[in-house]
Enzyme design. Structure first.
Site, short mmCIF file in Angstrom:
data_model
loop_
_atom_site.label_atom_id
_atom_site.label_comp_id
_atom_site.label_asym_id
_atom_site.label_seq_id
_atom_site.Cartn_x
_atom_site.Cartn_y
_atom_site.Cartn_z
N HIS A 157 50.10 -45.00 59.10
CA HIS A 157 49.67 -45.81 57.97
C HIS A 157 50.88 -46.34 57.22
CE1 HIS A 157 50.54 -41.98 56.00
NE2 HIS A 157 50.71 -42.68 54.89
N HIS B 227 57.12 -49.49 55.12
CA HIS B 227 57.49 -48.80 56.37
C HIS B 227 56.32 -47.91 56.80
CE1 HIS B 227 58.28 -45.87 53.21
NE2 HIS B 227 57.95 -44.96 54.12
P1 ATP Z 1 58.33 -41.62 45.38
O1 ATP Z 1 58.21 -40.21 45.87
O2 ATP Z 1 59.45 -41.83 44.42
O3 ATP Z 1 57.04 -42.22 44.93
P2 ATP Z 1 58.36 -42.41 48.12
O4 ATP Z 1 57.20 -41.49 48.33
O5 ATP Z 1 58.28 -43.79 48.67
O6 ATP Z 1 58.75 -42.53 46.63
P3 ATP Z 1 59.83 -40.32 49.33
O7 ATP Z 1 59.06 -39.32 48.51
O8 ATP Z 1 61.28 -40.08 49.54
O9 ATP Z 1 59.67 -41.75 48.75
O10 ATP Z 1 59.11 -40.40 50.73
C1 ATP Z 1 59.63 -41.14 51.80
C2 ATP Z 1 58.52 -41.35 52.80
O11 ATP Z 1 58.07 -40.08 53.28
C3 ATP Z 1 57.30 -42.04 52.23
O12 ATP Z 1 56.70 -42.80 53.25
C4 ATP Z 1 56.39 -40.89 51.84
O13 ATP Z 1 55.04 -41.28 51.89
C5 ATP Z 1 56.70 -39.89 52.93
N1 ATP Z 1 56.55 -38.51 52.43
C6 ATP Z 1 57.09 -38.02 51.31
N2 ATP Z 1 56.78 -36.72 51.13
C7 ATP Z 1 56.03 -36.39 52.19
C8 ATP Z 1 55.40 -35.18 52.62
N3 ATP Z 1 55.48 -34.06 51.93
N4 ATP Z 1 54.70 -35.21 53.76
C9 ATP Z 1 54.59 -36.33 54.48
N5 ATP Z 1 55.17 -37.49 54.16
C10 ATP Z 1 55.87 -37.54 53.03
#
Ligand code: ATP
Ligand code: MG
Length: 187
Positions: free
Chosen positions: A136, A54
């Protein structure tokens, strides 16, 4: 499951959801995206599951029911036209160790959509990311090396809606669920 007092403020905690707004590919686009994985063989990381690919528009964090409602109402008011995103570049961010697929040109409606998301967050008392939006799609995590090729065959992705997505990271491995979609509309 009943809420037990020893968990303290557990009702409020139970109602919180980890949410983000995203561009969510359909099955056809996902199949095409998986084609880029072959270019990442030397990068040494962990590929994102195809069903999880996504583009995050805005990360909302862990929000309560009232805040979710506020965000949904704000999303109802967003007016941005459909657009086509030409995904044509691989990139590597060393510190977060991700390899991503992105676009040399970000269409104006996508900038507008990301800006509208930030305003929606502010209107619901959340703090948006201060960094400028960089469209991205993360393809690989824990990558150790950049991909050899950066310029890649273009994937034209026509985008007609955006989604509110629930991230469930509790059960070992991340699971995403699309909660709601909003069509992009011309003014
Ligand atoms: P994991 O954290 O378990 O590796 P993930 O990053 O795919 O999994 P989430 O952390 O729930 O899942 O994040 C969901 C989406 O939001 C992802 O696209 C992640 O890159 C983005 N994201 C997460 N934290 C942030 C943040 N602090 N700032 C910007 N984008 C974020
Ligand atoms: Mg994360």
């Amino acid at each position: 499951m009943p809420c037990r007092a020893r968990f303290g403020n557990c009702m409020a905690e139970q109602e919180r959801q980890r949410l983000f707004f995203a561009l969510w590919p359909d099955e056809g686009v996902r199949r095409q995206l998986a084609g880029y994985f072959a270019l990442l063989e030397g990068c040494g990381g962990r590929l994102v599951a195809v069903e999880n690919l996504h583009i995050t528009l805005a990360f909302l964090g862990s929000v309560d029911g009232g805040t979710r409602q506020c965000l949904e109402q704000a999303a109802d008011k967003i007016v941005t036209p459909p657009f086509t995103l030409q995904l044509d570049q691989l990139g590597f961010w060393r510190r977060p160790q991700v390899v991503w697929l992105g676009a040399e040109d970000t269409p104006a409606p996508l900038h507008a959509l990301a800006a509208a998301m930030k305003r929606a967050m502010v209107s619901c008392d959340l703090e948006p990311d201060e960094r400028p939006f960089q469209a991205h799609m993360t393809l690989m995590r824990k990558a150790r090396r950049p991909p050899i090729r950066t310029s890649v065959d273009t994937l034209s992705w026509h985008i007609e809606d955006f989604a509110l997505v629930l991230s469930d990271t509790r059960s070992g491995g991340v699971h995403y669920e699309v909660l709601r979609r909003w069509p992009l509309i011309s003014a």
